[in-house]
Design a protein around this motif. Structure first.
Motif, PDB file in Angstrom:
ATOM      1  N   MET A  45       0.839  -1.198   0.000  1.00 44.39           N
ATOM      2  CA  MET A  45       0.000   0.000   0.000  1.00 44.39           C
ATOM      3  C   MET A  45       0.873   1.248   0.000  1.00 44.39           C
ATOM      4  SD  MET A  45      -2.871   1.232   2.748  1.00 44.39           S
ATOM      5  CE  MET A  45      -1.659   1.477   4.012  1.00 44.39           C
ATOM      6  N   LYS A  46       0.592   2.182  -0.891  1.00 44.17           N
ATOM      7  CA  LYS A  46       1.381   3.397  -0.968  1.00 44.17           C
ATOM      8  C   LYS A  46       0.801   4.472  -0.059  1.00 44.17           C
ATOM      9  CE  LYS A  46       3.037   2.737  -5.684  1.00 44.17           C
ATOM     10  NZ  LYS A  46       3.145   3.347  -7.020  1.00 44.17           N
ATOM     11  N   LEU A  47       1.658   5.148   0.651  1.00 47.78           N
ATOM     12  CA  LEU A  47       1.244   6.235   1.515  1.00 47.78           C
ATOM     13  C   LEU A  47       1.341   7.549   0.764  1.00 47.78           C
ATOM     14  CD1 LEU A  47       2.999   5.183   4.828  1.00 47.78           C
ATOM     15  CD2 LEU A  47       0.642   4.770   4.133  1.00 47.78           C
ATOM     16  N   PRO A  48       0.638   8.630   1.240  1.00 46.05           N
ATOM     17  CA  PRO A  48       0.696   9.928   0.580  1.00 46.05           C
ATOM     18  C   PRO A  48       2.129  10.427   0.487  1.00 46.05           C
ATOM     19  CG  PRO A  48      -1.072   9.867   2.221  1.00 46.05           C
ATOM     20  CD  PRO A  48      -0.270   8.610   2.396  1.00 46.05           C
ATOM     21  N   GLY A  49       2.446  10.998  -0.661  1.00 43.40           N
ATOM     22  CA  GLY A  49       3.790  11.527  -0.842  1.00 43.40           C
ATOM     23  C   GLY A  49       4.724  10.586  -1.581  1.00 43.40           C
ATOM     24  N   HIS A  50       4.362   9.286  -1.601  1.00 38.85           N
ATOM     25  CA  HIS A  50       5.243   8.315  -2.260  1.00 38.85           C
ATOM     26  C   HIS A  50       5.336   8.578  -3.757  1.00 38.85           C
ATOM     27  CE1 HIS A  50       7.131   4.583  -3.396  1.00 38.85           C
ATOM     28  NE2 HIS A  50       6.109   4.287  -4.167  1.00 38.85           N
ATOM     29  N   ASP A  51       4.187   8.833  -4.414  1.00 33.57           N
ATOM     30  CA  ASP A  51       4.183   9.061  -5.852  1.00 33.57           C
ATOM     31  C   ASP A  51       4.943  10.323  -6.219  1.00 33.57           C
ATOM     32  OD1 ASP A  51       0.794   7.814  -6.201  1.00 33.57           O
ATOM     33  OD2 ASP A  51       2.722   6.784  -6.304  1.00 33.57           O
ATOM     34  N   ALA A  52       4.842  11.351  -5.375  1.00 34.94           N
ATOM     35  CA  ALA A  52       5.549  12.601  -5.663  1.00 34.94           C
ATOM     36  C   ALA A  52       7.049  12.394  -5.652  1.00 34.94           C
ATOM     37  CB  ALA A  52       5.151  13.667  -4.641  1.00 34.94           C
ATOM     38  N   ILE A  53       7.526  11.627  -4.673  1.00 34.96           N
ATOM     39  CA  ILE A  53       8.967  11.362  -4.583  1.00 34.96           C
ATOM     40  C   ILE A  53       9.406  10.504  -5.764  1.00 34.96           C
ATOM     41  CG2 ILE A  53      10.739  10.232  -3.197  1.00 34.96           C
ATOM     42  CD1 ILE A  53       9.144  10.962  -0.741  1.00 34.96           C
TER      43      ILE A  53
ATOM     44  N   ALA B 225      14.601   5.988  -2.058  1.00 30.75           N
ATOM     45  CA  ALA B 225      14.966   4.846  -1.211  1.00 30.75           C
ATOM     46  C   ALA B 225      13.788   3.937  -0.889  1.00 30.75           C
ATOM     47  CB  ALA B 225      15.605   5.335   0.083  1.00 30.75           C
ATOM     48  N   THR B 226      12.564   4.325  -1.239  1.00 32.49           N
ATOM     49  CA  THR B 226      11.434   3.427  -1.039  1.00 32.49           C
ATOM     50  C   THR B 226      11.413   2.319  -2.102  1.00 32.49           C
ATOM     51  OG1 THR B 226       9.940   4.797  -2.384  1.00 32.49           O
ATOM     52  CG2 THR B 226      10.081   5.291  -0.023  1.00 32.49           C
ATOM     53  N   ARG B 227      12.249   2.459  -3.119  1.00 30.78           N
ATOM     54  CA  ARG B 227      12.315   1.458  -4.179  1.00 30.78           C
ATOM     55  C   ARG B 227      13.436   0.461  -3.890  1.00 30.78           C
ATOM     56  NH1 ARG B 227      11.515   4.824  -9.847  1.00 30.78           N
ATOM     57  NH2 ARG B 227       9.479   5.721  -9.350  1.00 30.78           N
ATOM     58  N   SER B 228      13.128  -0.797  -4.046  1.00 24.23           N
ATOM     59  CA  SER B 228      14.096  -1.849  -3.740  1.00 24.23           C
ATOM     60  C   SER B 228      15.345  -1.731  -4.594  1.00 24.23           C
ATOM     61  CB  SER B 228      13.456  -3.225  -3.955  1.00 24.23           C
ATOM     62  OG  SER B 228      12.334  -3.398  -3.127  1.00 24.23           O
ATOM     63  N   GLU B 229      15.175  -1.392  -5.879  1.00 26.81           N
ATOM     64  CA  GLU B 229      16.323  -1.339  -6.781  1.00 26.81           C
ATOM     65  C   GLU B 229      17.323  -0.261  -6.367  1.00 26.81           C
ATOM     66  OE1 GLU B 229      14.432   1.509 -10.256  1.00 26.81           O
ATOM     67  OE2 GLU B 229      14.298  -0.661 -10.455  1.00 26.81           O
ATOM     68  N   VAL B 230      16.832   0.833  -5.791  1.00 30.79           N
ATOM     69  CA  VAL B 230      17.727   1.900  -5.351  1.00 30.79           C
ATOM     70  C   VAL B 230      18.537   1.439  -4.145  1.00 30.79           C
ATOM     71  CG1 VAL B 230      17.839   4.246  -4.425  1.00 30.79           C
ATOM     72  CG2 VAL B 230      16.252   3.716  -6.280  1.00 30.79           C
ATOM     73  N   LEU B 231      17.866   0.806  -3.187  1.00 34.40           N
ATOM     74  CA  LEU B 231      18.585   0.314  -2.006  1.00 34.40           C
ATOM     75  C   LEU B 231      19.551  -0.812  -2.373  1.00 34.40           C
ATOM     76  CD1 LEU B 231      15.827   0.283   0.773  1.00 34.40           C
ATOM     77  CD2 LEU B 231      17.714   1.895   0.465  1.00 34.40           C
TER      78      LEU B 231
ATOM     79  N   THR C 229      14.772  10.807   6.637  1.00 38.64           N
ATOM     80  CA  THR C 229      14.011  11.454   5.570  1.00 38.64           C
ATOM     81  C   THR C 229      13.247  12.656   6.110  1.00 38.64           C
ATOM     82  OG1 THR C 229      12.157   9.948   5.960  1.00 38.64           O
ATOM     83  CG2 THR C 229      13.772   9.296   4.307  1.00 38.64           C
ATOM     84  N   GLN C 230      12.722  13.469   5.188  1.00 33.85           N
ATOM     85  CA  GLN C 230      11.997  14.666   5.588  1.00 33.85           C
ATOM     86  C   GLN C 230      10.560  14.365   5.994  1.00 33.85           C
ATOM     87  OE1 GLN C 230      13.432  17.682   5.884  1.00 33.85           O
ATOM     88  NE2 GLN C 230      15.357  16.721   5.290  1.00 33.85           N
ATOM     89  N   ARG C 231      10.001  13.269   5.504  1.00 31.72           N
ATOM     90  CA  ARG C 231       8.600  12.931   5.768  1.00 31.72           C
ATOM     91  C   ARG C 231       8.509  11.612   6.529  1.00 31.72           C
ATOM     92  NH1 ARG C 231       4.703  15.272   2.149  1.00 31.72           N
ATOM     93  NH2 ARG C 231       3.480  13.385   2.501  1.00 31.72           N
ATOM     94  N   ASP C 232       7.533  11.558   7.438  1.00 31.18           N
ATOM     95  CA  ASP C 232       7.341  10.349   8.236  1.00 31.18           C
ATOM     96  C   ASP C 232       6.841   9.184   7.391  1.00 31.18           C
ATOM     97  OD1 ASP C 232       8.126  11.917  10.304  1.00 31.18           O
ATOM     98  OD2 ASP C 232       6.253  11.807  11.445  1.00 31.18           O
ATOM     99  N   ASP C 233       5.931   9.462   6.435  1.00 30.53           N
ATOM    100  CA  ASP C 233       5.411   8.364   5.614  1.00 30.53           C
ATOM    101  C   ASP C 233       6.511   7.767   4.733  1.00 30.53           C
ATOM    102  OD1 ASP C 233       5.676  10.585   4.053  1.00 30.53           O
ATOM    103  OD2 ASP C 233       3.651  10.552   3.216  1.00 30.53           O
ATOM    104  N   THR C 234       7.432   8.623   4.267  1.00 35.09           N
ATOM    105  CA  THR C 234       8.561   8.110   3.504  1.00 35.09           C
ATOM    106  C   THR C 234       9.452   7.238   4.374  1.00 35.09           C
ATOM    107  OG1 THR C 234       8.526  10.132   2.163  1.00 35.09           O
ATOM    108  CG2 THR C 234      10.502   8.765   2.044  1.00 35.09           C
ATOM    109  N   ALA C 235       9.661   7.658   5.627  1.00 32.38           N
ATOM    110  CA  ALA C 235      10.484   6.871   6.551  1.00 32.38           C
ATOM    111  C   ALA C 235       9.881   5.484   6.766  1.00 32.38           C
ATOM    112  CB  ALA C 235      10.621   7.611   7.876  1.00 32.38           C
ATOM    113  N   VAL C 236       8.564   5.413   6.849  1.00 28.98           N
ATOM    114  CA  VAL C 236       7.890   4.120   7.033  1.00 28.98           C
ATOM    115  C   VAL C 236       8.138   3.209   5.831  1.00 28.98           C
ATOM    116  CG1 VAL C 236       5.649   2.982   7.253  1.00 28.98           C
ATOM    117  CG2 VAL C 236       6.126   5.045   8.578  1.00 28.98           C
ATOM    118  N   LEU C 237       7.967   3.761   4.623  1.00 31.94           N
ATOM    119  CA  LEU C 237       8.153   2.953   3.420  1.00 31.94           C
ATOM    120  C   LEU C 237       9.604   2.509   3.267  1.00 31.94           C
ATOM    121  CD1 LEU C 237       5.912   4.885   0.884  1.00 31.94           C
ATOM    122  CD2 LEU C 237       5.537   2.585   1.757  1.00 31.94           C
ATOM    123  N   VAL C 238      10.541   3.400   3.571  1.00 36.95           N
ATOM    124  CA  VAL C 238      11.957   3.038   3.476  1.00 36.95           C
ATOM    125  C   VAL C 238      12.290   1.937   4.479  1.00 36.95           C
ATOM    126  CG1 VAL C 238      14.329   3.865   3.754  1.00 36.95           C
ATOM    127  CG2 VAL C 238      12.632   5.303   2.628  1.00 36.95           C
ATOM    128  N   THR C 239      11.749   2.054   5.687  1.00 34.92           N
ATOM    129  CA  THR C 239      12.002   1.040   6.715  1.00 34.92           C
ATOM    130  C   THR C 239      11.456  -0.320   6.288  1.00 34.92           C
ATOM    131  OG1 THR C 239      11.882   2.743   8.436  1.00 34.92           O
ATOM    132  CG2 THR C 239      11.661   0.455   9.140  1.00 34.92           C
TER     133      THR C 239
END
Length: 365
Positions: free
Chosen positions: A1-9, A196-202, A217-227
């Motif tokens: 599930m994608k969180l808000p802000g993921h598509d923008a990044i 960094a939310t993308r596997s290929e980048v990591l 990261t600057q956003r909490d939702d991004t931090a969740v996806l990266v984690t």
């Protein structure tokens, strides 16, 4: 599930078309386009000089079409001569023109070819050398530290872990911003441009072989996806993440973070403490600045301390880490120090000195 802000990044990384790039620290040199531009300008200068040399002695040349050689014919002759095409429609007929071709135009032709061929060879050599450096870097990268986000939090985290003796070669920065990665490589760190939310980048940061991952990261939702992504790719790495809002900390823990730092709450508590007691606020700020004044460090218990209470040690012990529990120095459950305990102590920092590998500064807010 994608969180808000993921598509923008994700769109930001795609727009730059740089999410597939790894940048290693290099010496500061001219940009490739600037180098090519300089060489083209020099080649044009040689071409113009040759044309004017020919035009200055245009009476010594013969054009099979009309006999005479004007300025346009001189540029045409210079072009086909320097490029070694040589159609033969314009030829030197006087002794002076032929001597000029031997001693002036021929060296200019060689110089012209060196400039063009040299540019091509340099580009190919640079590309090959960069690919070789990246392959060697990947093969040697083990137990490294990945820092996601090179903002204020990411920079401070890197400074703290480097105090322990961690080399710059063992730090990889991941950030979607080209400027941030350029700043990281300028400081001696390898950088991966991308989301960094993308596997290929990591994976380009060799996350599967990393020892610890710092998510700033600057956003909490991004931090969740990266984690979530990082934990899926590396089950054993230590993941420390920073969030702005305290209510998001449990979500980071559930996503796989071993430790979560709430930056907004920590800053607010420090502000409140400074209002109540400016001196206490100064002490706390001193403790969170690694390498100056007083430092909080975690170290193993030494043999001479085993069997003693925390208050009987030479260092100021504030907590005892026993298994997965962190016990206060005055907790009755501590009793005496055990051989497997780790002690959290306050020590006087030695400017310029590196911390022993088994002594770890505590994570900063």
């Amino acid at each position: 599930m994608k969180l808000p802000g993921h598509d923008a990044i994700a769109r930001q990384a795609d727009e730059h078309l740089l999410s597939r790039r790894v940048k290693l620290p290099t010496k500061v040199v001219d940009r490739p386009f600037l180098q090519v531009g300089k060489r083209l300008a020099l080649a044009l200068l040689v071409l113009v000089a040759t044309a004017f040399i020919v035009y200055a002695d245009h009476d010594g040349y013969n054009d099979t079409s009309d006999g005479g050689v004007d300025l346009l014919d001189a540029f045409y002759y210079a072009t086909v001569t320097l490029s070694t095409t040589g159609y033969g429609d314009i030829t030197p007929v006087s002794d002076a023109a032929r001597l000029t071709n031997i001693f002036v135009i021929t060296p200019l032709r060689v110089l012209f070819l060196i400039i063009l061929v040299g540019t091509t060879l340099e580009v190919l050599t640079e590309r090959t050398r960069e690919e070789w450096r990246q392959n060697r870097w990947r093969s040697a990268l083990r137990d490294h530290t990945i820092v996601v986000g090179f903002g204020t939090k990411g920079r401070s985290a890197i400074q703290t872990v480097c105090v322990t003796g961690l080399k710059a070669e063992q730090v990889v920065v991941v950030d979607p911003s080209v400027k941030a990665i350029d700043a990281a490589t300028a400081e001696g760190f390898a950088g991966v441009i991308g989301d960094a939310t993308r596997s290929e980048v990591l994976r380009r940061a060799e996350v599967q072989r990393a020892r610890q991952i710092i998510i700033a990261t600057q956003r909490d939702d991004t931090a969740v996806l990266v984690t979530l992504t990082a934990r899926q790719l590396n089950k054993g790495a230590k993941i420390v993440a920073a969030v702005r809002e305290e209510e998001n900390a449990p979500l980071l823990k559930q996503s796989g973070a071993d430790s979560v730092i709430t930056s907004a709450s920590a800053a607010g508590r420090l502000l409140g403490l400074s209002v109540l007691s400016p001196a206490a606020g100064m002490v706390m700020e001193d403790l969170i600045q690694q390498g100056t004044g007083l430092d909080l460090v975690e170290r193993p218990a030494v043999k001479a301390e085993v069997g003693k209470s925390p208050r009987e040690t030479a260092d100021l012990v504030v907590s005892v880490v026993r298994g997965h529990r962190v016990l206060g120095y005055d907790d009755p459950a501590v009793g005496t120090i055990q051989p497997t305990d780790r002690l959290i102590t306050i020590v006087r920092a030695s400017p310029g000195a590196q911390v022993a590998p088994d002594i770890r500064p505590l994570p900063r807010a």
